[in-house]
Design an enzyme around this catalytic site. Structure first.
Site, PDB file in Angstrom:
ATOM      1  N   ARG A   1       3.791  -6.872   9.181  1.00 29.10           N
ATOM      2  CA  ARG A   1       3.143  -5.797   9.946  1.00 29.10           C
ATOM      3  C   ARG A   1       3.727  -5.677  11.346  1.00 29.10           C
ATOM      4  O   ARG A   1       3.846  -4.581  11.885  1.00 29.10           O
ATOM      5  CB  ARG A   1       1.639  -6.037  10.000  1.00 29.10           C
TER       6      ARG A   1
ATOM      7  N   TYR B   1     -11.808  -2.638  -2.571  1.00 33.72           N
ATOM      8  CA  TYR B   1     -12.427  -2.672  -1.242  1.00 33.72           C
ATOM      9  C   TYR B   1     -13.930  -2.568  -1.441  1.00 33.72           C
ATOM     10  O   TYR B   1     -14.493  -1.478  -1.413  1.00 33.72           O
ATOM     11  CB  TYR B   1     -11.916  -1.506  -0.394  1.00 33.72           C
TER      12      TYR B   1
ATOM     13  N   ARG C   1      -1.019 -14.629   4.303  1.00 41.55           N
ATOM     14  CA  ARG C   1      -1.633 -13.921   5.436  1.00 41.55           C
ATOM     15  C   ARG C   1      -0.794 -14.105   6.702  1.00 41.55           C
ATOM     16  O   ARG C   1      -0.649 -13.190   7.494  1.00 41.55           O
ATOM     17  CB  ARG C   1      -3.054 -14.441   5.676  1.00 41.55           C
TER      18      ARG C   1
ATOM     19  N   THR D   1      -4.174  -7.949  10.938  1.00 40.09           N
ATOM     20  CA  THR D   1      -4.510  -6.683  10.280  1.00 40.09           C
ATOM     21  C   THR D   1      -4.073  -5.458  11.087  1.00 40.09           C
ATOM     22  O   THR D   1      -3.567  -4.491  10.529  1.00 40.09           O
ATOM     23  CB  THR D   1      -6.042  -6.636  10.051  1.00 40.09           C
TER      24      THR D   1
ATOM     25  N   GLU E   1      -9.878 -10.416  -6.783  1.00 38.34           N
ATOM     26  CA  GLU E   1      -8.940  -9.295  -6.661  1.00 38.34           C
ATOM     27  C   GLU E   1      -7.868  -9.326  -7.757  1.00 38.34           C
ATOM     28  O   GLU E   1      -7.448  -8.265  -8.239  1.00 38.34           O
ATOM     29  CB  GLU E   1      -8.302  -9.301  -5.276  1.00 38.34           C
TER      30      GLU E   1
ATOM     31  N   LYS F   1       0.841  -1.194   0.000  1.00 40.77           N
ATOM     32  CA  LYS F   1       0.000   0.000   0.000  1.00 40.77           C
ATOM     33  C   LYS F   1       0.882   1.252   0.000  1.00 40.77           C
ATOM     34  O   LYS F   1       2.113   1.163   0.167  1.00 40.77           O
ATOM     35  CB  LYS F   1      -0.918  -0.035   1.218  1.00 40.77           C
TER      36      LYS F   1
ATOM     37  N   HIS G   1      -1.757  -5.412   1.661  1.00 40.01           N
ATOM     38  CA  HIS G   1      -3.025  -6.120   1.560  1.00 40.01           C
ATOM     39  C   HIS G   1      -2.738  -7.515   1.012  1.00 40.01           C
ATOM     40  O   HIS G   1      -1.906  -7.668   0.117  1.00 40.01           O
ATOM     41  CB  HIS G   1      -3.981  -5.392   0.604  1.00 40.01           C
TER      42      HIS G   1
ATOM     43  N   ASN H   1      -1.037  -0.403   7.640  1.00 42.75           N
ATOM     44  CA  ASN H   1      -0.551  -1.776   7.831  1.00 42.75           C
ATOM     45  C   ASN H   1       0.174  -2.328   6.607  1.00 42.75           C
ATOM     46  O   ASN H   1       0.317  -3.534   6.450  1.00 42.75           O
ATOM     47  CB  ASN H   1      -1.680  -2.695   8.315  1.00 42.75           C
TER      48      ASN H   1
HETATM   49  P1  ADP Z   1      -7.357  -7.542   5.885  1.00 37.42           P
HETATM   50  O1  ADP Z   1      -6.813  -6.455   4.987  1.00 37.42           O
HETATM   51  O2  ADP Z   1      -6.348  -8.005   6.884  1.00 37.42           O
HETATM   52  O3  ADP Z   1      -8.039  -8.663   5.147  1.00 37.42           O
HETATM   53  P2  ADP Z   1      -9.991  -6.408   6.395  1.00 37.42           P
HETATM   54  O4  ADP Z   1     -10.421  -6.891   5.042  1.00 37.42           O
HETATM   55  O5  ADP Z   1     -10.855  -6.717   7.571  1.00 37.42           O
HETATM   56  O6  ADP Z   1      -8.510  -6.876   6.766  1.00 37.42           O
HETATM   57  O7  ADP Z   1      -9.842  -4.836   6.332  1.00 37.42           O
HETATM   58  C1  ADP Z   1      -9.344  -4.202   5.195  1.00 37.42           C
HETATM   59  C2  ADP Z   1      -8.493  -3.061   5.628  1.00 37.42           C
HETATM   60  O8  ADP Z   1      -9.279  -2.141   6.370  1.00 37.42           O
HETATM   61  C3  ADP Z   1      -7.354  -3.427   6.571  1.00 37.42           C
HETATM   62  O9  ADP Z   1      -6.177  -3.831   5.897  1.00 37.42           O
HETATM   63  C4  ADP Z   1      -7.133  -2.148   7.310  1.00 37.42           C
HETATM   64  O10 ADP Z   1      -6.274  -1.278   6.559  1.00 37.42           O
HETATM   65  C5  ADP Z   1      -8.515  -1.522   7.386  1.00 37.42           C
HETATM   66  N1  ADP Z   1      -9.239  -1.769   8.635  1.00 37.42           N
HETATM   67  C6  ADP Z   1      -9.795  -2.935   9.008  1.00 37.42           C
HETATM   68  N2  ADP Z   1     -10.415  -2.820  10.193  1.00 37.42           N
HETATM   69  C7  ADP Z   1     -10.258  -1.539  10.583  1.00 37.42           C
HETATM   70  C8  ADP Z   1     -10.671  -0.779  11.728  1.00 37.42           C
HETATM   71  N3  ADP Z   1     -11.381  -1.325  12.706  1.00 37.42           N
HETATM   72  N4  ADP Z   1     -10.304   0.502  11.785  1.00 37.42           N
HETATM   73  C9  ADP Z   1      -9.581   1.067  10.801  1.00 37.42           C
HETATM   74  N5  ADP Z   1      -9.167   0.416   9.678  1.00 37.42           N
HETATM   75  C10 ADP Z   1      -9.497  -0.860   9.573  1.00 37.42           C
END
Ligand code: ADP
Length: 171
Positions: free
Chosen positions: A112, A54, A95, A101, A146, A14, A135, A132
């Protein structure tokens, strides 16, 4: 073991990872684990692509519209490096290497955990997106979707072998 278990996943370094000069070190983690890069590009995503990546129905439902909006804006804030990795049941492996995350909860040894530290609470109170770095797709189905968001079929390059491939793919 046949080739059935060899799968693909979509990763993005990212904008925070690119701006911090971590692209090489992040890629090295995956290469060191024996995963094969089968596509790669750098681009500044437009909002349309970020929204396709997203999906509102996923992120806004799980985390709320404000988080979704911030995520989309953040993904468009600079260049990302998109790449596709191939390996044996690769989605959970990638992962695991990324870590959880929320950086504050990601164990040492993960991308991370080693290169980031802040919490959801902090990023939300600052009205920013959690930094973080990376992705990675969560399921095989998500990976297929994706990959299609970021790459055309002909941009996937699997017609080469890593020199250590026989040590990873036992036939
Ligand atoms: P991942 O990317 O680990 O699969 P998610 O799909 O749940 O996680 O979330 C997508 C992205 O949204 C995360 O990588 C993170 O940047 C952001 N995110 C997730 N949960 C939160 C939260 N509670 N507050 C702020 N940002 C969040």
């Amino acid at each position: 073991m046949g080739t059935r278990e060899i799968t693909r996943t979509l990763c993005l370094v990212k904008p925070d990872g690119v701006r911090r000069g971590l692209v090489g070190r992040i890629l090295t983690r995956f290469e060191d684990a024996g995963l094969k890069i089968v596509a790669m590009k750098m681009l500044v995503p437009d909002e349309e692509r970020a929204r396709r990546h997203y999906r509102y129905e996923d992120i806004a439902v799980r985390h709320g519209e404000a988080v979704w909006n911030r995520l989309v804006q953040f993904l468009c804030s600079g260049p990302v490096v998109a790449f596709v990795l191939e390996g044996v049941d690769v989605v959970p492996v990638v992962r695991k290497l990324c870590g959880s995350t929320e950086p504050a909860s990601a164990p040492p040894g993960t991308i991370r955990g080693d290169f980031a530290h802040h919490t959801y609470e902090y990023s939300n109170s600052a009205q920013g997106s959690v930094r973080n770095l990376i992705h990675a797709s969560a399921t095989d189905e998500e990976a297929a979707y994706e990959i299609s968001v970021w790459f055309l079929k002909e941009e996937l390059v699997s017609g080469y072998k890593r020199s250590d491939e026989a040590e990873h793919y036992l036939s």
